[in-house]
Design an enzyme around this catalytic site. Structure first.
Site, PDB file in Angstrom:
ATOM      1  N   GLU A 140       0.833  -1.208   0.000  1.00 52.71           N
ATOM      2  CA  GLU A 140       0.000   0.000   0.000  1.00 52.71           C
ATOM      3  C   GLU A 140       0.868   1.258   0.000  1.00 52.71           C
ATOM      4  O   GLU A 140       0.511   2.277  -0.592  1.00 52.71           O
ATOM      5  CB  GLU A 140      -0.937   0.007   1.208  1.00 52.71           C
ATOM      6  CG  GLU A 140      -1.988  -1.066   1.161  1.00 52.71           C
ATOM      7  CD  GLU A 140      -3.023  -0.825   0.051  1.00 52.71           C
ATOM      8  OE1 GLU A 140      -2.683  -1.024  -1.141  1.00 52.71           O
ATOM      9  OE2 GLU A 140      -4.154  -0.434   0.341  1.00 52.71           O
ATOM     10  N   THR A 193      -6.335   7.433  -3.934  1.00 52.49           N
ATOM     11  CA  THR A 193      -6.253   7.420  -2.470  1.00 52.49           C
ATOM     12  C   THR A 193      -5.264   8.462  -1.979  1.00 52.49           C
ATOM     13  O   THR A 193      -5.511   9.150  -0.987  1.00 52.49           O
ATOM     14  CB  THR A 193      -5.841   6.027  -1.992  1.00 52.49           C
ATOM     15  OG1 THR A 193      -6.812   5.084  -2.444  1.00 52.49           O
ATOM     16  CG2 THR A 193      -5.734   5.959  -0.487  1.00 52.49           C
TER      17      THR A 193
HETATM   18  N1  LIG Z   1      -1.486  -4.048  -8.945  1.00 55.47           N
HETATM   19  C1  LIG Z   1      -1.996  -2.817  -8.748  1.00 55.47           C
HETATM   20  N2  LIG Z   1      -3.320  -2.631  -8.728  1.00 55.47           N
HETATM   21  C2  LIG Z   1      -3.844  -1.386  -8.541  1.00 55.47           C
HETATM   22  N3  LIG Z   1      -3.110  -0.275  -8.351  1.00 55.47           N
HETATM   23  C3  LIG Z   1      -1.776  -0.433  -8.369  1.00 55.47           C
HETATM   24  C4  LIG Z   1      -1.174  -1.695  -8.554  1.00 55.47           C
HETATM   25  N4  LIG Z   1       0.153  -1.528  -8.521  1.00 55.47           N
HETATM   26  C5  LIG Z   1       0.365  -0.226  -8.324  1.00 55.47           C
HETATM   27  N5  LIG Z   1      -0.770   0.447  -8.228  1.00 55.47           N
HETATM   28  C6  LIG Z   1      -0.919   1.905  -8.036  1.00 55.47           C
HETATM   29  O1  LIG Z   1      -1.917   2.185  -7.032  1.00 55.47           O
HETATM   30  C7  LIG Z   1      -2.884   3.121  -7.542  1.00 55.47           C
HETATM   31  C8  LIG Z   1      -4.268   2.726  -7.097  1.00 55.47           C
HETATM   32  O2  LIG Z   1      -4.261   2.728  -5.743  1.00 55.47           O
HETATM   33  P1  LIG Z   1      -5.306   3.632  -4.970  1.00 55.47           P
HETATM   34  O3  LIG Z   1      -5.319   4.999  -5.563  1.00 55.47           O
HETATM   35  O4  LIG Z   1      -4.968   3.457  -3.550  1.00 55.47           O
HETATM   36  O5  LIG Z   1      -6.742   3.033  -5.269  1.00 55.47           O
HETATM   37  P2  LIG Z   1      -7.213   1.536  -5.143  1.00 55.47           P
HETATM   38  O6  LIG Z   1      -6.180   0.833  -4.301  1.00 55.47           O
HETATM   39  O7  LIG Z   1      -8.552   1.572  -4.539  1.00 55.47           O
HETATM   40  O8  LIG Z   1      -7.204   1.084  -6.582  1.00 55.47           O
HETATM   41  C9  LIG Z   1      -2.823   3.021  -9.044  1.00 55.47           C
HETATM   42  O9  LIG Z   1      -3.086   4.283  -9.606  1.00 55.47           O
HETATM   43  C10 LIG Z   1      -1.397   2.570  -9.319  1.00 55.47           C
HETATM   44  O10 LIG Z   1      -0.598   3.730  -9.526  1.00 55.47           O
HETATM   45  N1  LIG Z   2      -8.026   4.116   5.094  1.00 58.50           N
HETATM   46  C1  LIG Z   2      -7.745   4.400   3.691  1.00 58.50           C
HETATM   47  C2  LIG Z   2      -8.520   3.433   2.827  1.00 58.50           C
HETATM   48  C3  LIG Z   2      -8.216   3.586   1.343  1.00 58.50           C
HETATM   49  O1  LIG Z   2      -8.990   2.640   0.608  1.00 58.50           O
HETATM   50  P1  LIG Z   2      -8.956   2.613  -1.012  1.00 58.50           P
HETATM   51  O2  LIG Z   2      -9.769   1.411  -1.376  1.00 58.50           O
HETATM   52  O3  LIG Z   2      -9.559   3.888  -1.478  1.00 58.50           O
HETATM   53  O4  LIG Z   2      -7.512   2.501  -1.417  1.00 58.50           O
HETATM   54  C4  LIG Z   2      -8.106   5.850   3.376  1.00 58.50           C
HETATM   55  O5  LIG Z   2      -9.248   6.213   3.678  1.00 58.50           O
HETATM   56  O6  LIG Z   2      -7.248   6.593   2.845  1.00 58.50           O
END
Ligand SMILES: Nc1ncnc2c1ncn2[C@@H]1O[C@H](COP(=O)(O)OP(=O)(O)O)[C@@H](O)[C@H]1O
Ligand SMILES: N[C@@H](CCOP(=O)(O)O)C(=O)O
Length: 320
Positions: A140, A193
């Protein structure tokens, strides 16, 4: 060649009042990761990404940047230093993304969890699932810059997971009440996020903190006693929702539509833009979902969306 396929489903972080300390897994949809064990190492990195499907080309192929491969590298490092397993081969990774990116459905955590259970199986299960959670949390950090556990932990462990402490990591799994259904609605828009975290306050008034931790305690109590009314009235977030709701088009109308349809409560799923609602019957959960989708389609929002109704998944990440 030995091949193993892992699966991990979507998760909902925060669960309204439990910012960064509470999350749960649903049963479908989820990401799939297939790992193939090769005898000969390619280049100097023990993991390579052979293919990614379902991401529209958005995700990195660099094994140090994609959460699915990055966590396998952390796993290999850990079993070498802590389990006496000095892996000298090569792992080829295929990722099938079924979760939308930046969706509030724990997309990055699902990729990590699916990869970790597959790697653990591939190398003879040297780790427990609880150990694997540590690597998923590090994934994460790669995905969004913060090592929050409320997607990563339930993605691997299933159920509800309460994070009592991050240092040291102290996780409590909570089985779901038997008649609890989750409605998850993902509007066709993205909210990263990392950005949704940047709008949060660095400090909150004591009065706000008292409200928030009162609801967290009540929500946990409702889950443990299957008190559906208590669960519903505890789904109040006075910390993140007020700052993030403006980032989600139509949020308040969609939330009200869920409640009017009989949902126990409704709030932002993770950091959004998805919303989740709880109901005490599948029928109500589906009616709430239909109402939420209609609200997103209103003329002033005009957003298509996907909707899932699911029980809480108690199995967690698994081998297919
Ligand atoms: N295997 C993956 N799956 C999804 N996101 C990934 C992965 N590897 C890296 N990422 C990065 O994480 C970001 C998405 O994470 P986030 O914004 O936290 O939303 P969520 O986790 O809900 O998809 C993507 O834009 C990408 O840059
Ligand atoms: N506690 C985190 C949860 C993020 O979840 P995502 O599914 O949007 O990656 C936050 O609220 O930032």
């Amino acid at each position: 060649m030995k091949t193993v396929k892992g699966f991990a489903s979507a998760t909902v972080g925060n669960v309204a009042c439990g910012f960064d300390v509470l999350g749960f897994a649903i049963t479908e949809p989820g990401d799939e990761v297939t790992l193939t064990l090769l005898d000969e190492r390619k280049k100097d990195c023990p993991v390579s990404i052979a293919s990614i499907t379902g991401d529209g080309g958005a995700l990195p192929l660099d094994p140090k940047k994609n959460t699915s491969s990055f966590v396998v590298l952390k796993f290999l490092e850990y079993i070498r230093t802590h389990k006496g397993v000095d892996f000298s081969g090569h792992i080829s990774l295929e990722l099938k993304k079924n979760l939308p990116l930046s969706s509030g459905m724990g997309s990055s955590a699902a990729s990590a969890a699916a990869a970790l259970v597959a790697a653990n199986e591939l190398l003879g299960q040297p780790c427990t699932k609880m150990e694997l959670v540590h690597f998923a949390i590090e994934g994460e950090r790669v995905a969004c810059g913060s090592a929050h556990a409320d997607n990563a932990a339930p993605a691997i462990l299933g159920n509800f997971v309460l994070i009592r402490s991050y240092t040291p990591l102290d996780l409590i799994t909570i089985p779901p009440p038997k008649d609890l259904f989750c409605t998850l609605v993902h509007p066709h828009t993205e909210l990263r996020t990392s950005f949704a975290r940047s709008v949060l306050p660095r400090a909150i008034p004591l009065k706000t903190a008292i409200q928030q931790w009162g609801n967290v305690g009540a929500l946990i109590t409702g889950l443990l006693t299957s008190d559906y009314e208590l669960i519903g009235r505890s789904l109040v977030d006075v910390v993140a929702e007020p700052k993030r709701a403006p980032l989600i088009p139509g949020f308040f109308d969609v939330k009200q539509a869920a409640l009017d349809a009989g949902a126990l409560g409704c709030s932002i799923a993770g950091s959004g833009p998805s919303l989740f609602a709880f109901s005490s019957s599948e029928k109500t959960a589906r009616e709430a979902g239909n109402a939420m989708q209609q609200a997103f389609l209103s003329p002033k929002t005009n957003l298509d969306s996907d909707m899932w109704v699911s029980r809480i998944c108690s199995e967690g990440a698994k081998i297919l």
